[in-house]
Design a protein around this motif. Structure first.
Motif, PDB file in Angstrom:
ATOM      1  N   LEU A 238       0.902  -1.156   0.236  1.00 21.20           N
ATOM      2  CA  LEU A 238       0.008   0.113  -0.070  1.00 21.20           C
ATOM      3  C   LEU A 238       0.912   1.356   0.039  1.00 21.20           C
ATOM      4  N   GLU A 239       1.869   1.150   0.783  1.00 21.84           N
ATOM      5  CA  GLU A 239       2.910   2.771   0.572  1.00 21.84           C
ATOM      6  C   GLU A 239       3.338   2.816  -0.800  1.00 21.84           C
ATOM      7  N   GLN A 240       3.785   1.659  -1.418  1.00 24.51           N
ATOM      8  CA  GLN A 240       4.169   1.696  -2.692  1.00 24.51           C
ATOM      9  C   GLN A 240       3.273   2.241  -3.600  1.00 24.51           C
ATOM     10  N   LEU A 241       1.930   1.738  -3.343  1.00 31.66           N
ATOM     11  CA  LEU A 241       1.102   2.356  -4.338  1.00 31.66           C
ATOM     12  C   LEU A 241       0.420   3.820  -4.055  1.00 31.66           C
ATOM     13  N   LEU A 242       0.613   4.278  -2.874  1.00 31.17           N
ATOM     14  CA  LEU A 242       0.172   5.458  -2.299  1.00 31.17           C
ATOM     15  C   LEU A 242       1.768   6.397  -2.876  1.00 31.17           C
ATOM     16  N   SER A 243       2.810   5.993  -2.913  1.00 35.33           N
ATOM     17  CA  SER A 243       3.684   6.682  -3.274  1.00 35.33           C
ATOM     18  C   SER A 243       3.811   7.087  -4.752  1.00 35.33           C
ATOM     19  N   GLU A 244       3.224   5.935  -5.586  1.00 29.65           N
ATOM     20  CA  GLU A 244       3.238   6.082  -6.939  1.00 29.65           C
ATOM     21  C   GLU A 244       1.929   6.791  -7.671  1.00 29.65           C
ATOM     22  N   GLN A 245       1.171   7.315  -6.510  1.00 32.97           N
ATOM     23  CA  GLN A 245      -0.026   7.901  -6.982  1.00 32.97           C
ATOM     24  C   GLN A 245       0.380   9.379  -7.515  1.00 32.97           C
ATOM     25  N   LYS A 246       0.014   9.829  -8.620  1.00 32.82           N
ATOM     26  CA  LYS A 246       0.474  11.006  -9.222  1.00 32.82           C
ATOM     27  C   LYS A 246      -0.074  12.441  -8.408  1.00 32.82           C
ATOM     28  N   GLU A 247      -1.447  12.182  -8.257  1.00 37.70           N
ATOM     29  CA  GLU A 247      -2.006  13.203  -7.522  1.00 37.70           C
ATOM     30  C   GLU A 247      -2.050  12.895  -6.134  1.00 37.70           C
ATOM     31  N   ASP A 249      -3.025  14.196  -3.189  1.00 39.10           N
ATOM     32  CA  ASP A 249      -3.934  14.932  -2.617  1.00 39.10           C
ATOM     33  C   ASP A 249      -4.988  13.814  -1.741  1.00 39.10           C
ATOM     34  N   GLN A 250      -5.541  14.202  -0.628  1.00 33.38           N
ATOM     35  CA  GLN A 250      -6.091  13.479   0.307  1.00 33.38           C
ATOM     36  C   GLN A 250      -7.362  12.376  -0.514  1.00 33.38           C
ATOM     37  N   ALA A 251      -7.955  13.192  -1.230  1.00 31.34           N
ATOM     38  CA  ALA A 251      -9.086  12.347  -2.030  1.00 31.34           C
ATOM     39  C   ALA A 251      -8.553  11.217  -2.921  1.00 31.34           C
ATOM     40  N   SER A 252      -7.363  11.479  -3.641  1.00 25.45           N
ATOM     41  CA  SER A 252      -6.941  10.538  -4.360  1.00 25.45           C
ATOM     42  C   SER A 252      -6.213   9.655  -3.622  1.00 25.45           C
ATOM     43  N   LEU A 253      -5.629   9.659  -2.455  1.00 29.34           N
ATOM     44  CA  LEU A 253      -4.847   8.687  -1.683  1.00 29.34           C
ATOM     45  C   LEU A 253      -5.911   7.755  -1.099  1.00 29.34           C
ATOM     46  N   GLN A 254      -7.024   8.428  -0.745  1.00 27.87           N
ATOM     47  CA  GLN A 254      -8.102   7.800   0.026  1.00 27.87           C
ATOM     48  C   GLN A 254      -8.740   6.737  -0.951  1.00 27.87           C
ATOM     49  N   GLN A 255      -8.996   7.068  -2.287  1.00 28.60           N
ATOM     50  CA  GLN A 255      -9.409   6.105  -3.081  1.00 28.60           C
ATOM     51  C   GLN A 255      -8.495   5.002  -3.390  1.00 28.60           C
ATOM     52  N   VAL A 256      -7.028   5.214  -3.301  1.00 25.03           N
ATOM     53  CA  VAL A 256      -6.130   4.017  -3.448  1.00 25.03           C
ATOM     54  C   VAL A 256      -6.263   2.983  -2.132  1.00 25.03           C
ATOM     55  N   PHE A 257      -6.500   3.622  -1.190  1.00 24.48           N
ATOM     56  CA  PHE A 257      -6.479   2.919   0.174  1.00 24.48           C
ATOM     57  C   PHE A 257      -7.891   2.057   0.110  1.00 24.48           C
ATOM     58  N   PHE A 258      -8.970   2.819  -0.399  1.00 19.15           N
ATOM     59  CA  PHE A 258     -10.204   1.986  -0.196  1.00 19.15           C
ATOM     60  C   PHE A 258     -10.126   0.925  -1.302  1.00 19.15           C
ATOM     61  N   THR A 259      -9.520   1.152  -2.658  1.00 21.53           N
ATOM     62  CA  THR A 259      -9.347   0.003  -3.620  1.00 21.53           C
ATOM     63  C   THR A 259      -8.377  -0.928  -2.854  1.00 21.53           C
ATOM     64  N   HIS A 260      -7.528  -0.720  -2.208  1.00 22.32           N
ATOM     65  CA  HIS A 260      -6.458  -1.549  -1.638  1.00 22.32           C
ATOM     66  C   HIS A 260      -7.315  -2.587  -0.532  1.00 22.32           C
ATOM     67  N   ILE A 261      -8.042  -1.981   0.115  1.00 22.93           N
ATOM     68  CA  ILE A 261      -8.973  -2.814   1.234  1.00 22.93           C
ATOM     69  C   ILE A 261      -9.913  -3.712   0.495  1.00 22.93           C
ATOM     70  N   GLN A 262     -10.400  -3.245  -0.572  1.00 17.22           N
ATOM     71  CA  GLN A 262     -11.476  -4.069  -1.434  1.00 17.22           C
ATOM     72  C   GLN A 262     -10.803  -5.258  -1.946  1.00 17.22           C
ATOM     73  N   LYS A 263      -9.609  -5.175  -2.482  1.00 20.90           N
ATOM     74  CA  LYS A 263      -8.811  -6.233  -3.042  1.00 20.90           C
ATOM     75  C   LYS A 263      -8.559  -7.240  -1.844  1.00 20.90           C
ATOM     76  N   LEU A 264      -8.259  -6.819  -0.867  1.00 24.04           N
ATOM     77  CA  LEU A 264      -7.947  -7.773   0.394  1.00 24.04           C
ATOM     78  C   LEU A 264      -8.868  -8.378   0.880  1.00 24.04           C
ATOM     79  N   CYS A 265     -10.130  -7.715   1.062  1.00 24.97           N
ATOM     80  CA  CYS A 265     -11.360  -8.394   1.434  1.00 24.97           C
ATOM     81  C   CYS A 265     -11.958  -9.370   0.108  1.00 24.97           C
ATOM     82  N   ALA A 266     -11.734  -9.059  -1.095  1.00 24.91           N
ATOM     83  CA  ALA A 266     -12.158  -9.961  -2.170  1.00 24.91           C
ATOM     84  C   ALA A 266     -11.319 -11.373  -2.088  1.00 24.91           C
ATOM     85  N   ASN A 267     -10.096 -11.214  -1.997  1.00 26.65           N
ATOM     86  CA  ASN A 267      -9.211 -12.249  -1.679  1.00 26.65           C
ATOM     87  C   ASN A 267      -9.268 -13.072  -0.651  1.00 26.65           C
ATOM     88  N   ALA A 268      -9.707 -12.364   0.567  1.00 24.14           N
ATOM     89  CA  ALA A 268     -10.175 -13.242   1.829  1.00 24.14           C
ATOM     90  C   ALA A 268     -11.375 -14.132   1.498  1.00 24.14           C
TER      91      ALA A 268
END
Length: 359
Positions: A238-247, A249-268
């Motif tokens: 997640l830290e790597q994904l957040l650092s690679e985010q172009k924008e 800002d808090q809204a963009s980083l939050q969307q990356v975090f939510f997407t990562h959480i969704q993938k983890l829950c789907a894999n589980a």
């Protein structure tokens, strides 16, 4: 013998003659047909089978019952922490949820709205969630055209009945819903009495077996406080994904975090992994996300200006406290009294927090 037969025949003829005379005196009369009364129209106003409003249809659906039960649990979680302001009613609670809680709720709302082709369906679900959990307010919920203020608050038994009707023969689905509620309750690292009571009621009305519920409950109570290697690996990703985010800002980083959480829950879910074992991984990702936001705020020029403006005030406050100690003037003694009054408040807050940790 013939005489007897003649006498008998005469009696029979006489009887028939009398009967014919009686029949001719009372002829049968044909009555005219009577008219049937016209049916009275059915009063539609008093019919119990009235059409439901769109708000009622949504609330009485499987998705609406799930969202409302989730809202009850969320509102129970903020009831002890939130403080109503003087400008609004006490039912309007101001409280913030953890980023992980918001991510889990968003993932659940998104999964419920996948079957619908209408884009406003997800907005309506969010509006229903906000109606019964006022502390959870999003911009998308305000875009809904439905008004839930006229609805009566349904009981947990009624909502659980709707849930049961739509999950007949799907015991595992009901168990996973209770597991989600426990995950949300423990995602802020504490479980208060209100959350516990709500989850117990929901599990009972959903006919969850006692052994299965106790196993779920104990799995969350016995979580390891230190993150595992898998949790640290997910947090680094997640830290790597957040650092690679172009924008950045808090809204963009939050969307990356939510997407990562969704993938983890789907894999589980694919691996049939219990939520209790997934929670440490989610908490580690949440901490990585919070650290990234803090670094972003500290590096932004807007956040530096308030810090520079606060330093003279802190210097003046320390200088005043020193002068009050040396000179013992009346003005500075009043300042010291104010600072002394603030000390018991922090102590009582710590005692309250410790008491909730011990629950």
């Amino acid at each position: 013998m013939s005489i007897l037969l003649l006498i008998l025949a005469g009696v029979v003829v006489y009887y028939l003659y009398i009967t014919l005379q009686e029949y001719l005196k009372n002829p049968t009369t044909i009555k005219p047909p009577t008219k049937e009364p016209s049916p009275t129209p059915y009063p539609l106003d008093s019919s119990p089978y009235t059409a439901q409003t769109p708000e009622q249809r949504l609330q009485n659906s499987y998705e609406g019952a799930s969202i409302t039960l989730l809202a009850y649990m969320l509102q129970a979680g903020v009831r002890k922490q939130a403080k109503p302001t003087s400008q609004q009613d006490s039912s309007q609670l101001e409280s913030t949820f953890t980023p992980l809680q918001i991510g889990l709720v968003e993932e659940f709302v998104r999964s419920l709205s996948l079957h619908s082709t209408k884009p406003e369906y997800e907005q309506n679900l969010r509006a229903l969630l906000t109606h019964y959990a006022p502390a959870y307010t999003t911009a998308q919920a305000k875009q809904s055209s439905l008004d839930f203020s006229t609805l009566e608050q349904p009981s947990i038994a009624h909502l659980a009945g709707i849930f049961l009707d739509n999950t007949y023969g799907e015991y595992k689905k009901r168990l996973q819903f209770v597991e989600l509620l426990l995950t949300l309750a423990w995602s802020d690292r504490e479980l208060n009495h209100d959350e516990q009571d709500i989850i117990l009621d929901i599990a009972a009305f959903l006919e969850i077996d006692n052994a299965d519920f106790n196993e779920l409950y104990e799995s969350f109570e016995t979580l390891e406080p230190s993150p595992s290697d898998e949790a640290l690996k997910a947090a680094k990703t997640l830290e790597q994904l957040l650092s690679e985010q172009k924008e950045q800002d808090q809204a963009s980083l939050q969307q990356v975090f939510f997407t990562h959480i969704q993938k983890l829950c789907a894999n589980a879910r694919k691996k049939d992994k219990p939520q209790a074992t997934l929670l440490p991984t989610l908490l580690a990702c949440e901490q990585a996300y919070i650290d990234t936001l803090q670094q972003l705020e500290s590096s932004s020029p807007k956040s530096r200006a308030p810090k520079a403006s606060k330093s003279p005030k802190s210097d003046d406050k320390s200088r005043d406290e020193l002068e009050s100690t040396l000179e013992s003037s009346s003005q500075h003694s009043a300042d010291s009294t104010d600072s002394a009054d603030s000390t018991p408040q922090t102590t009582s807050a710590k005692k309250r927090d410790n008491s909730w940790d011990n629950i």
